[in-house]
Design an enzyme around this catalytic site. Structure first.
Site, PDB file in Angstrom:
ATOM      1  N   LYS A  36       0.831  -1.215   0.000  1.00 22.20           N
ATOM      2  CA  LYS A  36       0.000   0.000   0.000  1.00 22.20           C
ATOM      3  C   LYS A  36       0.865   1.265   0.000  1.00 22.20           C
ATOM      4  CE  LYS A  36      -2.931   0.847   3.641  1.00 22.20           C
ATOM      5  NZ  LYS A  36      -2.905   2.205   4.228  1.00 22.20           N
ATOM      6  N   ARG A 136      -7.535  12.609  12.595  1.00 22.44           N
ATOM      7  CA  ARG A 136      -6.080  12.370  12.699  1.00 22.44           C
ATOM      8  C   ARG A 136      -5.301  13.667  12.447  1.00 22.44           C
ATOM      9  NH1 ARG A 136      -4.870   7.063   9.218  1.00 22.44           N
ATOM     10  NH2 ARG A 136      -2.833   7.313  10.201  1.00 22.44           N
ATOM     11  N   SER A 182       7.558   9.237  12.186  1.00 23.73           N
ATOM     12  CA  SER A 182       6.618   8.984  11.096  1.00 23.73           C
ATOM     13  C   SER A 182       7.276   9.078   9.728  1.00 23.73           C
ATOM     14  CB  SER A 182       5.482  10.009  11.173  1.00 23.73           C
ATOM     15  OG  SER A 182       4.748  10.009   9.974  1.00 23.73           O
ATOM     16  N   GLN A 184       5.520   9.248   7.197  1.00 27.72           N
ATOM     17  CA  GLN A 184       4.648  10.141   6.428  1.00 27.72           C
ATOM     18  C   GLN A 184       5.100  11.585   6.555  1.00 27.72           C
ATOM     19  OE1 GLN A 184       0.481   9.348   7.193  1.00 27.72           O
ATOM     20  NE2 GLN A 184       0.744   7.171   6.792  1.00 27.72           N
ATOM     21  N   ASP A 336       2.386  -0.972  11.755  1.00 29.50           N
ATOM     22  CA  ASP A 336       1.001  -1.383  11.443  1.00 29.50           C
ATOM     23  C   ASP A 336       0.708  -2.809  11.907  1.00 29.50           C
ATOM     24  OD1 ASP A 336       0.469   1.090  10.390  1.00 29.50           O
ATOM     25  OD2 ASP A 336       0.904   0.504   8.332  1.00 29.50           O
ATOM     26  N   ARG A 367      -5.182   2.696  18.331  1.00 36.29           N
ATOM     27  CA  ARG A 367      -5.007   1.240  18.216  1.00 36.29           C
ATOM     28  C   ARG A 367      -4.516   0.587  19.508  1.00 36.29           C
ATOM     29  NH1 ARG A 367      -2.827   0.921  11.924  1.00 36.29           N
ATOM     30  NH2 ARG A 367      -4.908   1.196  10.998  1.00 36.29           N
TER      31      ARG A 367
HETATM   32  O1  LIG Z   1       4.441   6.111   5.009  1.00 31.76           O
HETATM   33  C1  LIG Z   1       3.535   5.271   4.940  1.00 31.76           C
HETATM   34  O2  LIG Z   1       3.120   4.831   3.856  1.00 31.76           O
HETATM   35  C2  LIG Z   1       2.953   4.776   6.200  1.00 31.76           C
HETATM   36  C3  LIG Z   1       3.591   5.047   7.366  1.00 31.76           C
HETATM   37  C4  LIG Z   1       3.057   4.700   8.697  1.00 31.76           C
HETATM   38  O3  LIG Z   1       2.500   5.855   9.273  1.00 31.76           O
HETATM   39  P1  LIG Z   1       3.469   6.907   9.999  1.00 31.76           P
HETATM   40  O4  LIG Z   1       4.509   7.251   9.045  1.00 31.76           O
HETATM   41  O5  LIG Z   1       2.650   8.122  10.328  1.00 31.76           O
HETATM   42  O6  LIG Z   1       3.981   6.184  11.191  1.00 31.76           O
HETATM   43  C5  LIG Z   1       2.005   3.622   8.610  1.00 31.76           C
HETATM   44  O7  LIG Z   1       1.315   3.531   9.822  1.00 31.76           O
HETATM   45  C6  LIG Z   1       1.040   3.834   7.483  1.00 31.76           C
HETATM   46  O8  LIG Z   1       0.178   2.718   7.370  1.00 31.76           O
HETATM   47  C7  LIG Z   1       1.714   3.988   6.149  1.00 31.76           C
HETATM   48  C1  LIG Z   2      -2.576   3.705   9.307  1.00 27.45           C
HETATM   49  C2  LIG Z   2      -2.590   3.176   8.088  1.00 27.45           C
HETATM   50  O1  LIG Z   2      -2.493   3.871   6.919  1.00 27.45           O
HETATM   51  P1  LIG Z   2      -2.602   5.458   6.699  1.00 27.45           P
HETATM   52  O2  LIG Z   2      -1.795   6.101   7.781  1.00 27.45           O
HETATM   53  O3  LIG Z   2      -2.076   5.708   5.334  1.00 27.45           O
HETATM   54  O4  LIG Z   2      -4.062   5.799   6.792  1.00 27.45           O
HETATM   55  C3  LIG Z   2      -2.653   1.702   7.921  1.00 27.45           C
HETATM   56  O5  LIG Z   2      -2.656   1.257   6.768  1.00 27.45           O
HETATM   57  O6  LIG Z   2      -2.719   0.946   8.919  1.00 27.45           O
END
Ligand SMILES: O=C(O)C1=C[C@@H](OP(=O)(O)O)[C@@H](O)[C@H](O)C1
Ligand SMILES: C=C(OP(=O)(O)O)C(=O)O
Length: 456
Positions: A36, A136, A182, A184, A336, A367
């Site tokens: 994903k 979020r 993170s 992200q 995750d 979670r």
């Molecule tokens: O970079 C990504 O694709 C992801 C990073 C994670 O979040 P965080 O980076 O906020 O920890 C993860 O929990 C999420 O499902 C996907």
């Molecule tokens: C938290 C998740 O994804 P996202 O942060 O992209 O919503 C996940 O896939 O468990």
């Protein structure tokens, strides 16, 4: 036993009734759905590249559909061909102003990546999400984008979606220290860096998944990492690339867990082919091995985009034992999978301690709480704090009726627990599984009898 795939997914509103299937001894999966995280990054990068690129083995799930829908609203031509996706890039600044609000659904990854892309455009756009995503935090992406020159206004609760973003061209490069653990945050800053003239720097607090760095390097973008600091030289166009997406470790994890908890009856082997085994994502399999599962990687290879893949082969091993999972880097490598680790720990002798997992409070649900709620319903004792879970394992579980609270990972974790019990359990509110793993019920059916019921 081979697998007949059904990627249609579950009805949007449904419950699952699940009990163990005892007759099958060995399990074989020729693939799991595409990753994903990598699917989203590869689609967005191609959308802002020059020319056309194909992303192979893309995850066909609700999160990915949301990502594609908003890119189409921004004028990007995207076409499916089976599980492959052809993306006609518009270049860094060739996107068009959308007619209405961009609705990103449930996916924080796409929301945060797209905020950065929108920050570099010369038009304004509104971005919204579903109820879970709107709770979020977005502020730790909004603040650096504002520092780089975008103007962002919250339209609802402060710090959250929906918001309005007026891009700036070019953005100013910044030098940023991570504010959260993170990938992200890191990825959002690096995507914004593509729109900044000069060098953008990001210092991460610990190693988080590095798919963005690997993909950008593969796309020929000037990006380098030196210990915890990543440098990106922005302002230059780059060309679309074909990307092969590996199987998603976070989906394979549910099948590994269903196998690992089968106890005395775990006679046969388990094989899952073509799974992404990037070390920044494979903490869960390292821990399963530590808990006593015999697990080996076979046919190891590297995809053109620099992501390692392997077949995961397991044999039963000894009785599972409890573990201590701590340290930010280690937790990031299975972030995750923490709910699932807690579920597997219920079958391990002794107390499993999972520390440093406070970030789980900001996922689709809190979670830590929702995992503890599911475990309690199945009769497993846990104690939790703000960033720690202790699971008292090794005692028999009882069947349960539980609600996923709309969180796909919680729904699938509960389903795995139910797959170990002879009496049926009911998992309510399971349409959310389509967010990440539409074929989950078909795959888990190797371990369990599953009935899909209309939602009550
Ligand atoms: O970079 C990504 O694709 C992801 C990073 C994670 O979040 P965080 O980076 O906020 O920890 C993860 O929990 C999420 O499902 C996907
Ligand atoms: C938290 C998740 O994804 P996202 O942060 O992209 O919503 C996940 O896939 O468990």
């Amino acid at each position: 036993m081979g697998l007949v795939r059904n990627r249609v997914g579950l009805p949007a509103k449904c419950d699952l009734q699940i009990k163990a299937k005892r007759e099958v001894c060995s399990f074989e999966f020729h693939s799991v759905p595409g990753d994903k995280s990598i699917s989203q990054r590869a689609i967005v990068l191609n959308a802002i590249a020059e020319g056309q690129g194909t992303v192979y083995n893309v995850l066909r799930s609700r999160d990915i559909e949301s990502c594609i829908t908003i890119l189409r609203q921004l004028g990007v031509r995207i076409a499916w061909n089976g599980d492959d996706l052809s993306v006609h890039g518009k270049g860094l600044r060739g996107l068009q102003a959308p007619a209405g609000r961009l609705e990103v659904g449930n996916t924080a990854t796409s929301a945060r990546l797209m905020l950065s892309v929108l920050a570099g455009q010369s038009f304004a756009a509104e971005l919204g999400g579903n109820a879970l995503l709107s709770a979020r935090p977005m502020d730790w992406v909004v603040q650096p984008l504002t520092d780089m020159g975008a103007v962002i206004e919250y339209l609802g609760a402060k710090g959250c979606l929906p918001l309005r973003i007026q891009g700036a061209s070019p953005l100013s490069p910044i030098d940023m220290e991570a504010t959260v653990f993170s990938a992200q945050e890191k990825s959002a800053l690096l995507f914004a860096g593509l729109y900044a003239e000069g060098i953008t720097r990001y210092r991460q607090r610990c190693q988080s998944r590095d798919h963005t760095e690997r993909l950008m390097h593969y796309f020929g973008i000037d990006i380098q990492s030196d210990n915890d600091v990543t440098f990106l030289k922005g302002g230059n166009a780059f060309y679309a690339k074909d990307v092969m997406v590996p199987g998603d470790m976070s989906s394979a994890a549910f099948l590994l867990a269903a196998y690992a908890i089968r106890g005395a009856e775990r006679k046969g082997s388990l094989l899952i082919k073509q799974v992404g085994v990037n070390p920044t994502r494979s903490g869960f399999i390292r821990l399963l091995a530590e808990m006593g599962l015999h697990l080996t990687l076979q046919a190891e290879a590297e995809l053109i985009s620099g992501e390692p893949v392997a077949d995961i082969y397991c044999t039963p091993g000894t009785r599972l034992s409890s573990v201590l999972a701590e340290g930010n880097g280690r937790i990031q490598s299975l972030i995750d999978e923490v709910p699932l680790l807690a579920a597997v720990s219920a079958f391990a002798e002794g107390d499993t301690v999972i520390r440093d997992c406070g970030e789980l409070r900001d996922k689709d649900t809190n979670r830590i709480q929702t995992t503890a709620g599911v475990l309690k319903a199945f009769g497993v004792e846990t104690s939790c704090s703000e960033d720690e879970m202790v699971i008292h394992g090794g005692r028999p579980l009882s069947p349960a009726t539980v609600d996923s609270c709309g969180d796909h990972r919680i729904a699938m974790t509960a389903a795995v627990l139910a797959s170990s019990l002879d009496e049926p359990s009911i998992i309510r509110n399971c349409g959310c599984i389509n967010v990440s793993y539409p074929g989950f019920v078909e795959d888990l059916s190797q371990f369990a009898h599953i009935d899909v019921l209309p939602a009550e």
